[in-house]
Motif scaffolding. Structure first.
Motif, PDB file in Angstrom:
ATOM      1  N   SER A  14     -48.951 -10.514 -10.744  1.00 42.00           N
ATOM      2  CA  SER A  14     -50.062 -11.255 -10.135  1.00 42.00           C
ATOM      3  C   SER A  14     -50.216 -12.635 -10.759  1.00 42.00           C
ATOM      4  O   SER A  14     -49.552 -12.995 -11.731  1.00 42.00           O
ATOM      5  N   ASN A  67     -55.257  -3.709  -5.379  1.00 45.78           N
ATOM      6  CA  ASN A  67     -55.011  -4.651  -6.465  1.00 45.78           C
ATOM      7  C   ASN A  67     -55.790  -4.166  -7.694  1.00 45.78           C
ATOM      8  O   ASN A  67     -57.008  -4.016  -7.626  1.00 45.78           O
ATOM      9  N   PHE A  88     -51.543 -10.995  -5.808  1.00 45.83           N
ATOM     10  CA  PHE A  88     -50.161 -10.704  -6.166  1.00 45.83           C
ATOM     11  C   PHE A  88     -49.279 -11.910  -5.865  1.00 45.83           C
ATOM     12  O   PHE A  88     -49.529 -12.680  -4.931  1.00 45.83           O
ATOM     13  N   ALA A 107     -59.495  -9.132  -7.202  1.00 51.07           N
ATOM     14  CA  ALA A 107     -58.850  -9.737  -6.031  1.00 51.07           C
ATOM     15  C   ALA A 107     -59.531 -11.029  -5.591  1.00 51.07           C
ATOM     16  O   ALA A 107     -58.955 -11.779  -4.800  1.00 51.07           O
TER      17      ALA A 107
END
Length: 293
Positions: free
Chosen positions: A116, A92, A101, A96
């Motif tokens: 995202s 990512n 996502f 994160a």
């Protein structure tokens, strides 16, 4: 046209999303982002398979080697037919811990796009990414809060995307190599207009079908001027995404959510989280497959 909406799977997903029709299997795949799990539904037999996955799964596409390419919280992965990780393609590119996502899909050139969601929703911290045939992930767009509604025109010349909290439907020009240009606004949905634009699909005439989260409906939009030309009322308040399926691609499948809903709300909308289907007059397009030209 009067539409007959059918509850085809009382799955009660926490956050049902990303329906994808497999033409070769004549079956529908979708996710419950928060369970987290991949689901497979065979409308002919009624068979329903649940495949738990290791972390939040936002979106996925069918992979030319079989199985899936999937955008999860920590990155993009190749999964086998049972939803198990084969390998990690890319991490990512965002934070994160605060960004996972969300919506995405495969374009007409067989590349995977995944946007995202910026969970604090205090700024436009989300990204729109692309994974190409060489398995390289690149960030293609930013200045987004929650990326949704990724879909592609039949000729591949336009990519669409929504930013749900801001009520915006964008389009980006795409060239013959699949590179995108500056975005433009197709429609700004007003507060109180009947929901916020969530996941979407494009039909064979190029019209954009969007699930209107918190709006109890799906709308068909003319991408030339942003006009709503048709709508389908739903028995749930929080539809999330649509996909065309069936042998003739004239069955519109609709996922929905029950995330963070109160007991009173769920009593009013008891089918929240279920999977719905409705017959439409204009067919969709076959789902592209990642890595296939």
């Amino acid at each position: 046209m009067r539409y007959q909406v059918e509850n085809v799977l009382a799955v009660q997903a926490e956050l049902g999303e990303c329906p994808v029709w497999s033409v070769s299997e004549q079956a529908l795949y979708f996710v419950d982002i928060l369970a987290p799990a991949l689901h497979r539904f065979d409308p002919q037999s009624g068979a329903h398979q649940v495949m738990p996955v290791a972390e939040h799964i936002g979106c996925f596409g069918l992979h030319h080697q079989g199985g899936f390419i999937a955008a999860m919280r920590s990155g993009v992965f190749q999964l086998d037919k049972q939803g198990q990780v084969v390998n990690r393609i890319a991490p990512n590119p965002g934070d994160a811990q605060r960004s996972r996502f969300n919506d995405g899909g495969v374009d007409r050139l067989g590349r995977f796009w995944c946007g995202s969601l910026w969970e604090p929703q205090d700024r436009n911290g989300a990204k729109l990414c692309r994974v190409d045939e060489a398995l390289q992930l690149t960030v293609q767009a930013e200045d987004i809060m929650i990326s949704n509604g990724v879909a592609f025109s039949p000729d591949g010349r336009w990519m669409y995307q929504t930013d749900t909290p801001h009520g915006l439907l964008y389009r980006y020009p795409m060239d013959e190599r699949g590179e995108i240009g500056p975005r433009e606004v197709v429609r700004q949905f007003a507060q109180g207009e009947g929901g916020q634009p969530d996941g979407a699909a494009v039909d064979s005439e190029g019209f954009y079908w969007a699930a209107m989260f918190d709006g109890s409906r799906v709308v068909r939009i003319d991408p030339a001027d942003g006009r709503i030309v048709d709508e389908i009322p739903l028995p749930v308040r929080w539809p999330t995404m649509v996909a065309f399926g069936g042998a003739d691609l004239k069955t519109l499948y609709i996922t929905s959510s029950r995330e963070d809903r109160s007991a009173e709300e769920l009593e009013t909308y008891p089918q929240s989280g279920d999977l719905f289907a409705v017959r439409v007059e204009v067919a969709g397009l076959p789902e592209p497959i990642f890595g296939a030209k």
